[in-house]
Scaffold this motif. Structure first.
Motif, short mmCIF file in Angstrom:
data_model
loop_
_atom_site.label_atom_id
_atom_site.label_comp_id
_atom_site.label_asym_id
_atom_site.label_seq_id
_atom_site.Cartn_x
_atom_site.Cartn_y
_atom_site.Cartn_z
N ALA A 17 0.81 -1.22 0.00
CA ALA A 17 0.00 0.00 0.00
C ALA A 17 0.85 1.27 0.00
O ALA A 17 0.34 2.34 -0.29
N ARG A 18 2.14 1.16 0.27
CA ARG A 18 3.02 2.33 0.28
C ARG A 18 3.70 2.53 -1.07
O ARG A 18 4.42 3.50 -1.25
N ARG A 19 3.46 1.65 -2.01
CA ARG A 19 4.01 1.76 -3.37
C ARG A 19 2.89 2.24 -4.28
O ARG A 19 1.80 1.66 -4.30
N PHE A 20 3.12 3.28 -5.04
CA PHE A 20 2.06 3.95 -5.80
C PHE A 20 1.25 2.98 -6.66
O PHE A 20 0.02 2.98 -6.61
N GLU A 21 1.93 2.17 -7.48
CA GLU A 21 1.22 1.29 -8.40
C GLU A 21 0.30 0.32 -7.65
O GLU A 21 -0.83 0.08 -8.05
N ASP A 22 0.81 -0.24 -6.57
CA ASP A 22 0.00 -1.15 -5.78
C ASP A 22 -1.13 -0.41 -5.06
O ASP A 22 -2.26 -0.91 -4.96
N ALA A 23 -0.82 0.78 -4.57
CA ALA A 23 -1.84 1.58 -3.87
C ALA A 23 -3.02 1.88 -4.79
O ALA A 23 -4.18 1.83 -4.36
N VAL A 24 -2.74 2.16 -6.05
CA VAL A 24 -3.82 2.43 -7.01
C VAL A 24 -4.71 1.20 -7.15
O VAL A 24 -5.95 1.30 -7.10
N GLU A 25 -4.10 0.04 -7.30
CA GLU A 25 -4.90 -1.19 -7.43
C GLU A 25 -5.69 -1.49 -6.17
O GLU A 25 -6.86 -1.88 -6.24
N ILE A 26 -5.07 -1.29 -5.02
CA ILE A 26 -5.77 -1.53 -3.75
C ILE A 26 -6.94 -0.57 -3.62
O ILE A 26 -8.05 -0.96 -3.26
N TYR A 27 -6.71 0.70 -3.94
CA TYR A 27 -7.75 1.71 -3.83
C TYR A 27 -8.91 1.39 -4.78
O TYR A 27 -10.08 1.51 -4.41
N LEU A 28 -8.58 0.99 -6.00
CA LEU A 28 -9.63 0.60 -6.96
C LEU A 28 -10.43 -0.59 -6.43
O LEU A 28 -11.65 -0.62 -6.57
N ALA A 29 -9.74 -1.54 -5.82
CA ALA A 29 -10.45 -2.70 -5.26
C ALA A 29 -11.42 -2.26 -4.17
O ALA A 29 -12.56 -2.74 -4.11
N LEU A 30 -11.00 -1.33 -3.32
CA LEU A 30 -11.89 -0.82 -2.27
C LEU A 30 -13.10 -0.11 -2.88
O LEU A 30 -14.24 -0.32 -2.44
N LEU A 31 -12.86 0.74 -3.87
CA LEU A 31 -13.97 1.48 -4.49
C LEU A 31 -14.92 0.54 -5.24
O LEU A 31 -16.14 0.65 -5.11
N LEU A 32 -14.35 -0.35 -6.03
CA LEU A 32 -15.19 -1.26 -6.83
C LEU A 32 -15.99 -2.20 -5.94
O LEU A 32 -17.18 -2.43 -6.21
N SER A 33 -15.38 -2.70 -4.92
CA SER A 33 -16.11 -3.62 -4.03
C SER A 33 -17.21 -2.89 -3.27
O SER A 33 -18.28 -3.46 -3.04
N ALA A 34 -16.97 -1.65 -2.92
CA ALA A 34 -18.00 -0.86 -2.23
C ALA A 34 -19.18 -0.59 -3.16
O ALA A 34 -20.34 -0.68 -2.76
N LYS A 35 -18.90 -0.28 -4.41
CA LYS A 35 -19.96 0.02 -5.39
C LYS A 35 -20.82 -1.20 -5.67
O LYS A 35 -22.02 -1.08 -5.84
N HIS A 36 -20.19 -2.36 -5.74
CA HIS A 36 -20.92 -3.55 -6.14
C HIS A 36 -21.43 -4.39 -4.98
O HIS A 36 -21.99 -5.44 -5.18
N ARG A 37 -21.25 -3.89 -3.76
CA ARG A 37 -21.81 -4.55 -2.59
C ARG A 37 -23.24 -4.08 -2.35
O ARG A 37 -24.01 -4.72 -1.69
N ARG A 38 -23.55 -2.92 -2.85
CA ARG A 38 -24.88 -2.33 -2.60
C ARG A 38 -25.98 -3.10 -3.28
O ARG A 38 -25.88 -3.72 -4.24
#
Length: 99
Positions: free
Chosen positions: A78-99
């Motif tokens: 999570a402290r590496r930019f490229e990985d942080a972007v993927e992690i952040y996208l996973a959080l956003l996408l999973s939140a959107k599709h949990r509803r």
């Protein structure tokens, strides 16, 4: 930026989201729990470890341990930019599709 990104992510179908999440990590860190809350606060504070630890009511080393454990179990830092972007996208996408 957040709103534009969310609008873009809303256009991605459930199957594509599930494929992305499955390919990202065998460990579902994006589900509710310690990792999700830790990562949301960490990213909300722009990766500031000290401030995130304070908000989470943790010792700074405990937060670093959690981030290191995530890296060991998922291969994502999570402290590496490229990985942080993927992690952040996973959080956003999973939140959107949990509803």
């Amino acid at each position: 930026w957040q709103l534009r990104l969310e609008c873009l992510l809303d256009q991605i179908g459930r199957e594509a989201v599930e494929d992305f999440l499955r390919s990202l990590s065998p460990v579902p860190f994006w589900e509710e729990g310690e990792w999700r809350r830790t990562l949301e606060i960490f990213f909300h504070l722009d990766g500031n470890v000290s401030e995130a630890a304070r908000r989470l009511h943790l010792h700074r080393n405990t937060l670093l341990y959690r981030l290191d454990r995530l890296k060991q179990e998922t291969g994502l830092d999570a402290r590496r930019f490229e990985d942080a972007v993927e992690i952040y996208l996973a959080l956003l996408l999973s939140a959107k599709h949990r509803r």
